[in-house]
Write a protein that holds these residues in place. Structure first.
Motif, short mmCIF file in Angstrom:
data_model
loop_
_atom_site.label_atom_id
_atom_site.label_comp_id
_atom_site.label_asym_id
_atom_site.label_seq_id
_atom_site.Cartn_x
_atom_site.Cartn_y
_atom_site.Cartn_z
N GLY A 32 14.23 -45.65 47.91
CA GLY A 32 13.15 -45.81 48.20
C GLY A 32 12.37 -45.64 49.60
O GLY A 32 13.34 -45.73 50.46
N LEU A 34 9.60 -46.63 52.31
CA LEU A 34 8.63 -47.56 52.61
C LEU A 34 7.99 -47.22 54.07
O LEU A 34 8.77 -46.76 54.69
N GLU A 166 4.42 -43.38 44.27
CA GLU A 166 3.95 -44.70 43.76
C GLU A 166 3.75 -44.65 41.99
O GLU A 166 2.67 -44.64 41.72
N MET A 195 11.74 -42.48 46.08
CA MET A 195 10.47 -43.25 45.40
C MET A 195 9.64 -43.75 46.48
O MET A 195 10.18 -44.62 47.43
N SER A 197 6.61 -46.27 47.41
CA SER A 197 6.07 -47.24 46.99
C SER A 197 5.50 -48.29 47.82
O SER A 197 6.14 -48.43 49.11
N HIS A 202 9.41 -53.94 43.19
CA HIS A 202 9.75 -52.83 42.29
C HIS A 202 10.91 -52.06 43.26
O HIS A 202 11.81 -51.54 42.38
N VAL A 203 10.67 -51.87 44.37
CA VAL A 203 11.91 -51.01 45.04
C VAL A 203 12.99 -51.82 45.10
O VAL A 203 14.32 -51.04 44.85
N CYS A 207 15.93 -49.56 43.55
CA CYS A 207 16.47 -48.60 44.45
C CYS A 207 17.90 -48.96 44.86
O CYS A 207 18.34 -50.36 44.84
N VAL A 210 16.91 -48.01 50.81
CA VAL A 210 15.56 -47.97 51.29
C VAL A 210 15.50 -47.40 52.56
O VAL A 210 16.31 -47.80 53.41
#
Lengths: 241, 343
Positions: A32, A34, A166, A195, A197, A202-203, A207, A210
C-alpha cells in the motif's frame, strides 16, 4: 522477482514533488502507498507506470534496469497501471475495452473478435465475482463490474506488477469487498501489487506492507502485521512515528 | 487465482457456462461495430414515410423516382462517410462544402487551364482535398484550436481561394469519363450510388471490424484512455480530417460529372444535409459512437423526405420544413432513449 525503485526524484519547476524515494515491491505481495494530498503518491506511480520520466533515480524490474519512455514501454516491461478513472470507453463493450491498443487481429488488421471475446470472458470468469457478459458496453456495468473490466485489462497481457490507484473509491461496500478479494487473488498468483489508497481500512485488509510518503519523501515502510494504525497515521500526518 | 465457481450458486455456474458459449454466435462481431448505435428511429421514419407515400402517391415507388432518390442520397451518403469518422473521433468539419468546391476547381484547373492528363488532374483534385483536411487537422491538434472555429474559418479560406482562382467563372465541358461518374448508369443503377455504396461497404468494414475503426471510436469516446493505452490520438484526429478532405474531393469530382460544370460558389447547403444525415443515423454528436450504416440510412431518409414533399405537390420550400421536422423528431427519440438509459 521484484520492482526496485532507487533514489527517485521529480521536480515540477521549483517544486520538488518527490525526492530520494526507495521502494521495493516483491512479486506476490501487496504494498500500500499512503500519504496526504500532495505527498507525491501520484507522481511516484506515474513514474513507475512510465507516464512521467523521473529527474533522477533508477527503476529495476526483475533485475533489469529500465528508463521508460512512455507507458507502453512500462507495459512491455510487465508493469500496468489501473487509473482511478478506470480509463474505460463507456460506449464500447468490455471485450473492446480489454483489448484496446493490443487487439487480436489477422495480418490485415481486422479484428479476430471471436478470439478476443473468448479470452475476455475467460479472464472475467476467472475472477471471484459473479460473471457478466463481456459484450456489454462498459457504461452499462455496475461500479464493481467496471473495476473488474479494468482489472481484466491490466491482467490480460501478462503484467507482473500492477499499480492500482484508489481501486475501491466510489464503490458499494459489496463491490469493494469483491475488488479487494481480486487484489488478494492476483497477489496469490504471484503478481506484485502497488495500491494507492486513502482508505486505511482497505489497506490494512489487503496489504502485506505499507509505504508512507510525506511531503515528497519516504516517511517509512512498515510490515502491516508489525505496525499499528496510530503509527501509520503519525507517519502520514507528521512524517515520523 | 480462485476459480470463479468456488463460491457461486449453481445459477451462477450456469450463467458462467452460458457466457463462455462457443460456436458461430460467439465469434460474430457486433454487426454495427464496437459501439451500439440506435437505428430504430431512422428505420421507423423511413417505414412511416414509405407507408404514407404508398397510400398518398403510389408512383413514389416508380423506378425512375427511386432512382432520383438514390441520386440525391448518394452524395450525402458519400460525404457522410467522412463526416461519420470525424464526428466519431470527437470532431466536426464545417468546411466540407468549401473543400469540395476548391478541390473541384483544382481538378478543373489542372485539366482545362494547365492541360494535364485526366488522371493526373483527378490526382491533383484529391491531393488538394487531402491538404485542406491536413490544414484543418494540424491547426486543431497542434495549436489546440476548437474544431468548430478552425473549420468555420477554413470554410471561408477555401471557398475564397476557389472564388479567387475561378474569378466567378464556370468550368464546363468535361470528358465523358467524368460525366459518366456523375450521370452514368450500370444496369440502371446510377454511378454515384454505385460509388457511394462501394465506399460505404469498405468504410463500414474498416469502421466496424478493423483495428483502425475500433481505435477511432476510443479516440472519440475517451481520448485520455486511448492515449494512456498507446494510441496516437493526434494521429487519428489529423487522419480523420485528411480522410474527410479526400472524401469531399471525390464528392467534388462526382458532382462535377453530374453538373458537367464546376461553380466556385456551389455546394453551400451540402454541409447541413451531411451533418444531419450522420446525426439522424445515430452517430453521437460528441464522439465515441458512430455507424456508417446509420449514416447511409440517414442520407436515404433525408433524400426520401425531400422527394416525398415534391411528390405530394407541396412547394419546394416545404422540403426544408419537413426535413427539419424529421431531424428534430429523430433526435428527440435519441434523447429520450439516452435519458432512459441514464436513469
Amino acid at each position: 522477482m521484484s520492482v526496485v525503485l532507487s533514489g527517485i526524484a521529480k521536480s515540477y519547476g521549483a517544486v520538488k514533488a518527490i525526492e530520494d524515494i526507495d521502494l521495493t515491491v516483491e512479486a506476490g505481495e501487496v504494498v500500500g502507498v499512503l500519504g496526504d494530498n500532495g505527498a507525491g503518491k501520484s507522481t511516484l506511480m506515474k513514474i513507475l507506470a512510465g507516464a512521467t520520466a523521473p529527474d533522477a533515480g533508477t527503476i529495476m524490474v526483475d533485475g533489469e534496469t529500465y528508463n521508460f519512455a512512455n507507458s507502453s514501454a512500462a507495459r512491455d516491461a510487465g508493469i500496468a497501471m489501473l487509473y482511478q478513472d478506470l480509463a474505460l470507453c463507456d460506449d464500447m463493450s468490455v471485450v473492446h475495452n480489454i483489448f484496446l491498443g493490443r487487439e487480436i487481429t489477422n495480418r490485415f488488421g481486422f479484428l479476430r473478435y471471436g478470439a478476443m471475446r473468448k479470452r475476455a470472458q475467460e479472464i472475467v470468469n476467472s475472477f471471484s465475482v459473479r460473471p457478466f457478459d463481456v459484450r456489454t458496453p462498459s457504461g452499462h456495468l455496475s461500479g464493481g463490474q467496471r473495476q473488474v473490466s479494468a482489472l481484466a485489462r491490466t491482467t490480460a497481457f501478462g503484467s507482473r506488477y500492477i499499480i492500482l490507484d484508489e481501486p475501491t473509491s466510489a464503490l458499494s461496500p459489496s463491490a469493494r469487498d469483491e475488488v479487494l478479494a481480486i487484489v488478494r487473488d492476483l497477489a496469490d498468483q504471484g503478481i506484485g501489487i502497488i495500491m494507492v489508497s486513502h482508505d486505511l481500512g482497505h489497506v490494512r485488509k489487503v496489504c502485506d506492507r505499507v509505504a508512507i510518503l510525506h511531503l515528497g519523501r519516504m516517511a517509512g515502510i512498515r510490515n502491516m502485521a508489525e505496525t499499528s494504525q496510530d503509527e501509520i497515521i503519525s507517519l502520514i500526518v507528521q512524517g515520523h512515528a | 487465482m480462485t476459480p470463479a465457481t468456488d463460491n457461486m450458486s449453481s445459477a451462477d455456474e450456469r450463467r458462467a457456462a452460458l457466457l463462455g458459449e462457443t460456436g458461430w454466435r460467439a465469434t460474430m462481431p457486433p454487426l454495427l461495430g464496437p459501439t451500439q448505435v440506435p437505428l430504430a428511429a431512422p428505420i421507423a421514419m423511413l417505414a412511416i414515410i414509405a407507408v404514407g407515400m404508398a397510400l398518398a402517391a403510389p408512383n413514389f415507388f416508380a423506378v425512375g423516382n427511386l432512382r432520383a432518390i438514390a441520386l440525391d442520397a448518394s452524395l450525402i451518403m458519400l460525404l457522410g462517410i467522412g463526416m461519420t469518422a470525424v464526428i466519431t473521433a470527437r470532431g466536426i468539419d464545417l468546411s466540407i462544402g468549401a473543400i469540395l468546391t476548391l478541390s473541384s476547381v483544382a481538378f478543373a484547373a489542372a485539366l482545362k487551364d494547365f492541360g494535364l492528363p485526366l488522371w493526373v488532374s483527378i490526382f491533383v483534385g484529391l491531393t488538394v482535398g487531402a491538404l485542406c483536411g491536413l490544414f484543418n487537422g494540424l491547426l486543431i491538434t497542434r495549436l489546440r484550436m476548437p474544431d468548430f472555429i478552425v473549420t468555420l474559418s477554413s470554410e471561408l479560406v477555401f471557398r475564397g481561394l476557389a472564388l479567387v482562382y475561378a474569378g466567378g467563372g464556370v468550368f464546363f465541358g468535361f470528358p465523358e469519363v467524368i460525366t459518366f461518374l456523375g450521370r452514368g448508369r450500370v444496369m440502371g443503377v446510377p454511378m454515384p450510388l454505385i460509388i457511394a455504396l462501394t465506399l460505404v461497404v469498405v468504410a463500414h468494414c474498416i469502421f466496424a471490424y478493423h483495428r483502425v475503426g475500433m481505435r477511432l471510436h476510443a479516440v472519440g469516446g475517451n481520448p485520455t484512455a486511448a492515449k494512456r493505452l498507446g494510441i496516437s490520438v493526434t494521429g487519428y484526429r489529423v487522419g480523420v480530417y485528411v480522410f474527410m478532405g479526400i472524401i469531399a474531393a471525390i464528392g467534388g469530382i462526382i458532382l462535377t460529372g453530374r453538373l458537367d460544370a464546376v461553380v466556385a460558389s456551389g455546394a453551400v447547403t451540402i454541409l447541413l444535409n451531411t451533418v444531419a444525415a450522420v446525426i439522424v443515423g445515430g452517430t453521437h454528436l460528441f464522439g465515441g459512437r458512430g455507424s456508417i450504416i446509420g449514416t447511409l440510412l440517414g442520407a436515404w431518409l433525408l433524400a426520401t423526405i425531400t422527394n416525398a414533399v415534391v411528390m405530394l405537390g407541396f412547394e419546394a420550400f416545404w422540403q426544408h420544413v419537413a426535413a427539419g421536422a424529421v431531424i428534430l423528431i429523430t433526435i428527440a427519440l435519441y434523447s429520450r432513449r439516452n435519458t432512459r438509459a441514464e436513469e
